[in-house]
Design a protein around this motif. Structure first.
Motif, mmCIF file in Angstrom:
data_model
loop_
_atom_site.group_PDB
_atom_site.id
_atom_site.type_symbol
_atom_site.label_atom_id
_atom_site.label_comp_id
_atom_site.label_asym_id
_atom_site.label_seq_id
_atom_site.Cartn_x
_atom_site.Cartn_y
_atom_site.Cartn_z
ATOM 1 N N GLU A 1 -13.463 4.901 1.833
ATOM 2 C CA GLU A 1 -12.808 3.969 2.762
ATOM 3 C C GLU A 1 -11.830 3.054 2.044
ATOM 4 O O GLU A 1 -11.102 2.308 2.678
ATOM 5 C CB GLU A 1 -13.848 3.157 3.526
ATOM 6 N N ARG A 2 -11.830 3.102 0.728
ATOM 7 C CA ARG A 2 -10.884 2.297 -0.041
ATOM 8 C C ARG A 2 -10.004 3.199 -0.907
ATOM 9 O O ARG A 2 -9.428 2.750 -1.887
ATOM 10 C CB ARG A 2 -11.644 1.281 -0.909
ATOM 11 N N ALA B 1 -13.360 0.535 9.827
ATOM 12 C CA ALA B 1 -11.929 0.792 10.054
ATOM 13 C C ALA B 1 -11.598 2.253 9.713
ATOM 14 O O ALA B 1 -10.833 2.905 10.424
ATOM 15 C CB ALA B 1 -11.078 -0.165 9.219
ATOM 16 N N ALA C 1 -15.572 -10.484 6.136
ATOM 17 C CA ALA C 1 -14.216 -10.425 6.689
ATOM 18 C C ALA C 1 -13.451 -9.208 6.175
ATOM 19 O O ALA C 1 -12.353 -8.914 6.648
ATOM 20 C CB ALA C 1 -13.455 -11.706 6.357
ATOM 21 N N GLY C 2 -14.024 -8.505 5.194
ATOM 22 C CA GLY C 2 -13.385 -7.282 4.727
ATOM 23 C C GLY C 2 -13.025 -7.269 3.250
ATOM 24 O O GLY C 2 -12.502 -6.276 2.748
ATOM 25 N N ALA C 3 -13.305 -8.373 2.536
ATOM 26 C CA ALA C 3 -13.010 -8.385 1.104
ATOM 27 C C ALA C 3 -13.923 -7.419 0.367
ATOM 28 O O ALA C 3 -15.088 -7.259 0.732
ATOM 29 C CB ALA C 3 -13.197 -9.795 0.543
ATOM 30 N N THR D 1 -7.301 -6.383 5.901
ATOM 31 C CA THR D 1 -8.205 -5.281 5.568
ATOM 32 C C THR D 1 -8.348 -4.292 6.718
ATOM 33 O O THR D 1 -8.710 -3.139 6.503
ATOM 34 C CB THR D 1 -9.597 -5.798 5.138
ATOM 35 N N GLU D 2 -8.069 -4.751 7.933
ATOM 36 C CA GLU D 2 -8.094 -3.848 9.084
ATOM 37 C C GLU D 2 -6.978 -2.805 8.976
ATOM 38 O O GLU D 2 -7.111 -1.693 9.452
ATOM 39 C CB GLU D 2 -7.920 -4.674 10.363
ATOM 40 N N HIS D 3 -5.891 -3.178 8.315
ATOM 41 C CA HIS D 3 -4.700 -2.345 8.344
ATOM 42 C C HIS D 3 -4.434 -1.540 7.078
ATOM 43 O O HIS D 3 -3.502 -0.760 7.041
ATOM 44 C CB HIS D 3 -3.471 -3.202 8.655
ATOM 45 N N ILE D 4 -5.206 -1.775 6.031
ATOM 46 C CA ILE D 4 -4.926 -1.040 4.803
ATOM 47 C C ILE D 4 -6.156 -0.310 4.287
ATOM 48 O O ILE D 4 -7.284 -0.638 4.664
ATOM 49 C CB ILE D 4 -4.348 -1.933 3.696
ATOM 50 N N GLY D 5 -5.939 0.675 3.421
ATOM 51 C CA GLY D 5 -7.033 1.505 2.911
ATOM 52 C C GLY D 5 -7.202 1.409 1.408
ATOM 53 O O GLY D 5 -7.668 2.350 0.774
ATOM 54 N N ILE D 6 -6.813 0.277 0.817
ATOM 55 C CA ILE D 6 -7.042 0.063 -0.610
ATOM 56 C C ILE D 6 -7.875 -1.217 -0.773
ATOM 57 O O ILE D 6 -7.949 -2.020 0.145
ATOM 58 C CB ILE D 6 -5.712 -0.032 -1.406
ATOM 59 N N PRO D 7 -8.490 -1.400 -1.946
ATOM 60 C CA PRO D 7 -9.403 -2.537 -2.114
ATOM 61 C C PRO D 7 -8.674 -3.886 -2.126
ATOM 62 O O PRO D 7 -7.513 -3.975 -2.519
ATOM 63 C CB PRO D 7 -10.049 -2.287 -3.478
ATOM 64 N N VAL D 8 -9.411 -4.906 -1.704
ATOM 65 C CA VAL D 8 -8.862 -6.244 -1.616
ATOM 66 C C VAL D 8 -9.804 -7.241 -2.299
ATOM 67 O O VAL D 8 -11.001 -7.250 -2.036
ATOM 68 C CB VAL D 8 -8.678 -6.657 -0.139
ATOM 69 N N ARG E 1 -10.060 5.108 12.177
ATOM 70 C CA ARG E 1 -8.820 5.832 11.856
ATOM 71 C C ARG E 1 -9.063 7.338 11.830
ATOM 72 O O ARG E 1 -8.151 8.114 12.100
ATOM 73 C CB ARG E 1 -8.268 5.384 10.499
ATOM 74 N N TRP F 1 -9.190 3.533 -9.927
ATOM 75 C CA TRP F 1 -8.933 4.883 -9.404
ATOM 76 C C TRP F 1 -9.142 5.895 -10.512
ATOM 77 O O TRP F 1 -8.379 5.950 -11.472
ATOM 78 C CB TRP F 1 -7.495 4.974 -8.886
ATOM 79 N N GLU G 1 -4.507 -1.911 -5.491
ATOM 80 C CA GLU G 1 -5.442 -2.913 -5.015
ATOM 81 C C GLU G 1 -4.584 -4.101 -4.592
ATOM 82 O O GLU G 1 -3.421 -4.179 -4.990
ATOM 83 C CB GLU G 1 -6.316 -3.314 -6.223
ATOM 84 N N GLY H 1 -7.378 5.272 0.220
ATOM 85 C CA GLY H 1 -6.146 5.713 0.865
ATOM 86 C C GLY H 1 -6.311 7.014 1.647
ATOM 87 O O GLY H 1 -7.345 7.260 2.278
ATOM 88 N N ARG I 1 -16.511 -3.721 7.053
ATOM 89 C CA ARG I 1 -15.286 -3.594 7.843
ATOM 90 C C ARG I 1 -14.414 -2.444 7.375
ATOM 91 O O ARG I 1 -13.818 -1.748 8.189
ATOM 92 C CB ARG I 1 -14.471 -4.890 7.768
ATOM 93 N N GLU J 1 -9.179 -10.602 7.376
ATOM 94 C CA GLU J 1 -9.554 -9.638 8.416
ATOM 95 C C GLU J 1 -8.360 -8.822 8.874
ATOM 96 O O GLU J 1 -8.452 -7.606 9.022
ATOM 97 C CB GLU J 1 -10.152 -10.372 9.632
ATOM 98 N N GLU K 1 0.844 -1.199 0.000
ATOM 99 C CA GLU K 1 0.000 0.000 0.000
ATOM 100 C C GLU K 1 0.883 1.253 0.000
ATOM 101 O O GLU K 1 0.646 2.193 -0.753
ATOM 102 C CB GLU K 1 -0.933 0.027 1.208
ATOM 103 N N ASN L 1 -19.549 -6.175 3.016
ATOM 104 C CA ASN L 1 -18.334 -5.604 3.562
ATOM 105 C C ASN L 1 -18.552 -4.256 4.238
ATOM 106 O O ASN L 1 -18.629 -3.227 3.578
ATOM 107 C CB ASN L 1 -17.307 -5.458 2.445
ATOM 108 N N TYR M 1 -11.214 5.615 -5.455
ATOM 109 C CA TYR M 1 -11.502 4.277 -5.967
ATOM 110 C C TYR M 1 -13.000 4.079 -6.204
ATOM 111 O O TYR M 1 -13.810 4.272 -5.299
ATOM 112 C CB TYR M 1 -11.002 3.203 -4.989
#
Lengths: 260, 208
Positions: B188-189, B23, A96-98, A71-78, B27, B126, A47, B191, B19, A68, A41, B17, B148
């Protein structure tokens, strides 16, 4: 066009660790998934794709716990895939965050599954992952475009034409095609550009090119062939290439990219 | 003395989704509560109407839980509401994707994006967002900024649009009316830029 082409690092995950093999075999450890995800990231990944590479063979669901944590720790899509069998499996990964879930083997067995998932979650979060292999005897019937779909983590040929399957899957409810060349996977010999061109021309949904990236020129070739996004794993894990270097190379040659 | 983080209710339509949204709220300094209970939502300082799924099931989920009335009440009372992606579309009058009427808090209807050549649908990735009207939520962000997107339907530019994006056609990337703000993209996606937007929401929640 203002939409940036995406550069996507792929984390092949097994047992909570990132692994990488050659032609889908000889898996070796390549690091902690959360650590890698955060690094990517920061380096400008557009992504992330997480594939549970042991899921189908071992018959278990993709590792939701890893998803989980990431996705808790990043701000881009997964995007997450590997061993997803039903609507409930998709729901669990989204929970789970996908952001997107990829279906592969199970979509071939039951193409209507894509439609059922798309009706509930929307086509924008359904991906069809297609593992394609060049036919060794392209003239052998059934006739096709030269690539066949292989399922079961690259072990079970289907005789299904890869381009035809991409078209049907998109019509059934896939909002994106994740297209992997098994012949090129892990080889660094470059993407299978004719395969990418054939699929990108045949479908109107985005196509992610995967399998074989070695040099920045390989990424450019895939994008020039019509890929909307380019995916790579070991070149990034092993730091032989940086995401920034790939983007810079492509941007200098007229490709629209995103700078973080 | 530090003040307690304001509660931001994330309205749960049961389709996936949330989460990434919770999150991002954390933040940005807020306390995220995911709920389908209109009483819990009513007590929050701000609402997020997220967006995964299709239009009709999305509206049906809001109606069956009474959350539609909570969103309306927040809009009437001038308390912050953020709609994201499908959430933006649900706040409008309707969508070509379904037959149900939308919440009607924003004018206009969502139309299907058209694929043509290199313009693929869903619009995924993006893209550049240009502000067309100033809005406090956008104050920290340059124009254009990349966010995004992942969607197949979009609302054409109209009187409530505050930002535009081009994908085959120009559409409303963000809309605002009163205390309702909505984005077609996923902050939220997106950045750091997306996080700046969530910070503005949490700030507005603190004052509401």
């Amino acid at each position: 066009m203002a939409l940036a082409r995406r550069v996507i690092p792929c984390l092949d995950v097994a047992g909570g660790r990132v692994v990488k093999g050659v032609r889908f075999e000889d898996l070796r450890d390549a690091g902690d998934p959360v650590e890698l995800a955060r690094r990517y990231e920061a380096e400008g990944a557009d992504e992330l794709t997480i594939l549970d590479v042991t899921a189908t063979l071992e018959g278990r669901a993709a590792t939701a716990a890893v998803v989980e944590r990431i996705t808790e720790h990043i701000g881009i899509p997964v995007t997450v895939g590997g061993g997803v069998r039903d609507v409930e499996g998709v729901r669990a990964l989204l929970a789970a965050g996908a952001d997107k879930v990829a279906l592969n083997t199970q979509a071939v067995r039951d193409p209507a599954l894509l439609g059922r998932c798309a009706a509930r979650f929307g086509v924008q979060c359904m991906v069809v992952a297609i593992d394609a292999r060049r036919r060794r005897e392209p003239d052998r019937p059934p006739a096709g475009t030269g690539w066949e779909v292989v399922v079961g983590a690259g072990r079970t040929p289907t005789d299904l034409d890869a381009v035809g399957w991409a078209v049907r899957a998109a019509a059934a409810g896939a909002g994106e095609v994740l297209l992997t060349s098994i012949d090129r996977d892990g080889t660094h010999l470059g993407y299978d550009v004719p395969l990418i061109a054939a699929v990108a021309a045949a479908v109107s949904v985005p196509v992610v090119a995967s399998g074989g990236a070695g040099h920045p020129a390989d990424f450019l070739a895939a994008l020039a062939a019509g890929a909307d996004a380019v995916l790579a794993a070991s070149q990034f894990h092993d730091q032989r290439l940086s995401i920034g270097a790939v983007k810079q190379y492509c941007a200098h040659r007229g490709i629209e990219v995103r700078w973080p | 003395m530090p003040t307690a983080p304001p509660v931001v209710a994330v309205l749960d339509g049961g389709t996936g989704n949330l989460r990434s949204v919770t999150a991002a709220i954390r933040r940005a300094g807020g306390r995220a509560v995911v709920t389908a209970d209109h009483r819990v939502a009513r007590e929050a300082a701000a609402l997020v109407l997220p967006g995964v799924g299709a239009f009709d099931p999305g509206i049906a989920a809001l109606r069956s839980t009474g959350l539609d009335r909570v969103v309306r009440a927040f809009a009437e009372e001038g308390r912050p509401v953020l709609g994201v992606c499908l959430g933006l579309q649900l706040l409008h009058e309707g969508s070509d994707e379904g037959t149900s009427p939308g919440l009607g808090l924003l004018p206009g209807r969502a139309r299907r994006l058209r694929a043509a050549g290199s313009v693929k649908v869903p619009h995924m990735g993006w893209n550049q967002v240009a502000w067309t009207t100033s809005h406090p939520f956008l104050a920290d962000l340059g124009s254009p900024t990349r966010f995004y997107f992942v969607h197949s339907y979009a609302v054409p530019m109209g009187p409530a649009a505050v930002a535009s994006t081009d994908h085959g056609a120009v559409f409303a990337a963000a809309c605002a009316r009163g205390s309702v703000f909505a984005t077609q993209f996923h902050p939220e996606r997106s950045g750091a830029a997306g996080l700046a937007l969530y910070r503005r929401l949490v700030e507005a929640a603190r004052c509401s």
